[in-house]
Design an enzyme around this catalytic site. Structure first.
Site, PDB file in Angstrom:
ATOM      1  N   TYR A 170       0.845  -1.197   0.000  1.00 47.40           N
ATOM      2  CA  TYR A 170       0.000   0.000   0.000  1.00 47.40           C
ATOM      3  C   TYR A 170       0.882   1.248   0.000  1.00 47.40           C
ATOM      4  O   TYR A 170       0.670   2.185  -0.792  1.00 47.40           O
ATOM      5  CB  TYR A 170      -0.906  -0.023   1.237  1.00 47.40           C
ATOM      6  CG  TYR A 170      -1.917   1.103   1.282  1.00 47.40           C
ATOM      7  CD1 TYR A 170      -3.108   1.031   0.566  1.00 47.40           C
ATOM      8  CD2 TYR A 170      -1.682   2.245   2.050  1.00 47.40           C
ATOM      9  CE1 TYR A 170      -4.039   2.066   0.606  1.00 47.40           C
ATOM     10  CE2 TYR A 170      -2.609   3.281   2.098  1.00 47.40           C
ATOM     11  CZ  TYR A 170      -3.780   3.182   1.376  1.00 47.40           C
ATOM     12  OH  TYR A 170      -4.706   4.216   1.416  1.00 47.40           O
TER      13      TYR A 170
HETATM   14  N1  LIG Z   1     -10.045   5.862   4.617  1.00 52.47           N
HETATM   15  C1  LIG Z   1      -8.797   6.263   4.874  1.00 52.47           C
HETATM   16  O1  LIG Z   1      -8.380   6.407   6.053  1.00 52.47           O
HETATM   17  C2  LIG Z   1      -7.858   6.573   3.730  1.00 52.47           C
HETATM   18  C3  LIG Z   1      -6.645   7.215   4.020  1.00 52.47           C
HETATM   19  C4  LIG Z   1      -5.781   7.518   2.983  1.00 52.47           C
HETATM   20  C5  LIG Z   1      -6.123   7.201   1.674  1.00 52.47           C
HETATM   21  N2  LIG Z   1      -7.292   6.567   1.426  1.00 52.47           N
HETATM   22  C6  LIG Z   1      -7.615   6.273   0.020  1.00 52.47           C
HETATM   23  O2  LIG Z   1      -8.867   6.836  -0.299  1.00 52.47           O
HETATM   24  C7  LIG Z   1      -9.428   6.134  -1.409  1.00 52.47           C
HETATM   25  C8  LIG Z   1     -10.872   5.798  -1.102  1.00 52.47           C
HETATM   26  O3  LIG Z   1     -10.918   4.879  -0.034  1.00 52.47           O
HETATM   27  P1  LIG Z   1     -12.023   4.939   1.112  1.00 52.47           P
HETATM   28  O4  LIG Z   1     -11.313   5.204   2.359  1.00 52.47           O
HETATM   29  O5  LIG Z   1     -13.152   5.802   0.711  1.00 52.47           O
HETATM   30  O6  LIG Z   1     -12.453   3.393   1.161  1.00 52.47           O
HETATM   31  P2  LIG Z   1     -13.688   2.591   0.519  1.00 52.47           P
HETATM   32  O7  LIG Z   1     -14.965   3.070   1.090  1.00 52.47           O
HETATM   33  O8  LIG Z   1     -13.318   1.161   0.651  1.00 52.47           O
HETATM   34  O9  LIG Z   1     -13.643   3.027  -0.994  1.00 52.47           O
HETATM   35  C9  LIG Z   1     -12.833   2.427  -1.965  1.00 52.47           C
HETATM   36  C10 LIG Z   1     -13.493   2.663  -3.304  1.00 52.47           C
HETATM   37  O10 LIG Z   1     -12.647   2.154  -4.342  1.00 52.47           O
HETATM   38  C11 LIG Z   1     -13.444   1.337  -5.194  1.00 52.47           C
HETATM   39  N3  LIG Z   1     -12.603   0.324  -5.812  1.00 52.47           N
HETATM   40  C12 LIG Z   1     -11.772  -0.569  -5.198  1.00 52.47           C
HETATM   41  N4  LIG Z   1     -11.194  -1.359  -6.119  1.00 52.47           N
HETATM   42  C13 LIG Z   1     -11.669  -0.956  -7.333  1.00 52.47           C
HETATM   43  C14 LIG Z   1     -11.442  -1.375  -8.656  1.00 52.47           C
HETATM   44  N5  LIG Z   1     -10.610  -2.386  -8.940  1.00 52.47           N
HETATM   45  N6  LIG Z   1     -12.075  -0.746  -9.654  1.00 52.47           N
HETATM   46  C15 LIG Z   1     -12.927   0.276  -9.395  1.00 52.47           C
HETATM   47  N7  LIG Z   1     -13.184   0.735  -8.155  1.00 52.47           N
HETATM   48  C16 LIG Z   1     -12.559   0.105  -7.142  1.00 52.47           C
HETATM   49  C17 LIG Z   1     -14.518   0.740  -4.291  1.00 52.47           C
HETATM   50  O11 LIG Z   1     -15.661   0.408  -5.030  1.00 52.47           O
HETATM   51  P3  LIG Z   1     -16.111  -1.056  -5.520  1.00 52.47           P
HETATM   52  O12 LIG Z   1     -15.743  -2.016  -4.431  1.00 52.47           O
HETATM   53  O13 LIG Z   1     -17.577  -0.882  -5.727  1.00 52.47           O
HETATM   54  O14 LIG Z   1     -15.375  -1.269  -6.794  1.00 52.47           O
HETATM   55  C18 LIG Z   1     -14.834   1.940  -3.413  1.00 52.47           C
HETATM   56  O15 LIG Z   1     -15.749   2.793  -4.051  1.00 52.47           O
HETATM   57  C19 LIG Z   1      -8.524   4.919  -1.631  1.00 52.47           C
HETATM   58  O16 LIG Z   1      -7.653   5.193  -2.703  1.00 52.47           O
HETATM   59  C20 LIG Z   1      -7.756   4.812  -0.322  1.00 52.47           C
HETATM   60  O17 LIG Z   1      -6.505   4.174  -0.491  1.00 52.47           O
HETATM   61  C21 LIG Z   1      -8.174   6.243   2.419  1.00 52.47           C
END
Ligand SMILES: NC(=O)c1ccc[n+]([C@@H]2O[C@H](COP(=O)([O-])OP(=O)(O)OC[C@H]3O[C@@H](n4cnc5c(N)ncnc54)[C@H](OP(=O)(O)O)[C@@H]3O)[C@@H](O)[C@H]2O)c1
Length: 256
Positions: A160
């Site tokens: 990651y």
């Molecule tokens: N939450 C945190 O603390 C945090 C911190 C730093 C960075 N981030 C980043 O923020 C972004 C969003 O994450 P989140 O925290 O909102 O988590 P989340 O609710 O799990 O969202 C992840 C999103 O990515 C989509 N996704 C995953 N694999 C995919 C694929 N192969 N093709 C298309 N869509 C895909 C999922 O949709 P489907 O499953 O429907 O495809 C979902 O909509 C990510 O890049 C994560 O690394 C999160």
């Protein structure tokens, strides 16, 4: 929905990946509230269609497409759909991403490494190339979701961390290369943010939550909307001289 004061994204056409939950779903609401036409993309069709219907019911223009960002052909078709339906692509929020359960590096298997890098890095690569193609004549703004893990390391999340560092590299490369085409490319680096990804992690061990909160001066998780607001700002003309930047939205986590 009332299009808000200033409507920073009024008339803009925006593609949001990872829009089925968390930060991406919040971004769909924030972008639409700021006047954008939004195309929502991810793999879970039911979530996308429900959210698009919610936005339309509030007066926004919204469509959805199922998409696996690991597949460049599906990304190309999604960008083409957007341009055919709405005439152009002004903004893109490349936000889809996955994390692994925390595991020591020497125990992570290659399949998990591949899943994380294919989604988080190749996914952004696929999106950038097709979005840039669509923006070459018109200009535009792109925001990629990195992470505080793209700036500093923590233990037991090596793939990651590597993928999110690489997203910042790709962001800078694209920003430098396409500035002459009036395409701005930036990254956001969220800290701990409430989402399914994080809720799963907390559910596996309640200690994780308290420890995570202690890791930043603001000592809490962000609401996904707080992160989405930063992406919306970077996509708007209010950030017209910002390109190649990584904006931390982390409650001070990387200032420590
Ligand atoms: N939450 C945190 O603390 C945090 C911190 C730093 C960075 N981030 C980043 O923020 C972004 C969003 O994450 P989140 O925290 O909102 O988590 P989340 O609710 O799990 O969202 C992840 C999103 O990515 C989509 N996704 C995953 N694999 C995919 C694929 N192969 N093709 C298309 N869509 C895909 C999922 O949709 P489907 O499953 O429907 O495809 C979902 O909509 C990510 O890049 C994560 O690394 C999160």
């Amino acid at each position: 929905m009332t299009v808000g004061e200033g409507a920073a994204l009024a008339g803009r056409v925006a593609l949001i990946t990872g829009a089925s939950s968390g930060i991406g779903a919040a971004a769909a609401r924030v972008f639409a509230r700021q006047g954008a036409t939004v195309v929502l993309a991810a793999r879970r069709e039911d979530r996308l269609s429900e959210l698009a219907a919610e936005l339309r019911a509030r007066g926004a223009e919204a469509s959805h497409r199922t998409l696996d960002v690991r597949d460049g052909e599906q990304v190309r078709r999604t960008v083409e759909f957007t341009v055919e339906r709405y005439g152009r692509l002004d903004a893109a929020f490349n936000n889809a991403g996955v994390a692994l359960p925390r595991t020591p590096m020497h125990l992570i298997d290659d399949t998990d490494y591949d899943r994380v890098t294919e989604t988080n890095l190749r996914g952004v690569w696929n999106c950038l190339r097709h979005e840039i193609t669509a923006m070459l004549e018109t200009g535009g703004a792109i925001v990629n979701t990195s992470s505080v893990g793209g700036l500093v390391a923590s233990s037991t999340a090596a793939p990651y961390i590597a993928s999110k560092h690489a997203v910042i590299g790709l962001t800078k490369a694209a920003a430098v290369e396409y500035a002459p085409h009036r395409i701005r490319v930036n990254a956001i680096a969220p800290g701990l943010t409430r989402s399914e990804m994080i809720d799963d992690w907390f559910a596996r061990s309640p200690e994780n939550e308290a420890r995570a909160h202690r890791s930043a001066p603001q000592a809490r998780a962000a609401d996904p909307e707080e992160v989405a607001e930063a992406a919306a700002w970077l996509c708007s003309d209010k950030a017209s001289f910002v390109t190649g930047a990584t904006l931390t939205v982390d409650g001070g986590r990387t200032a420590w």
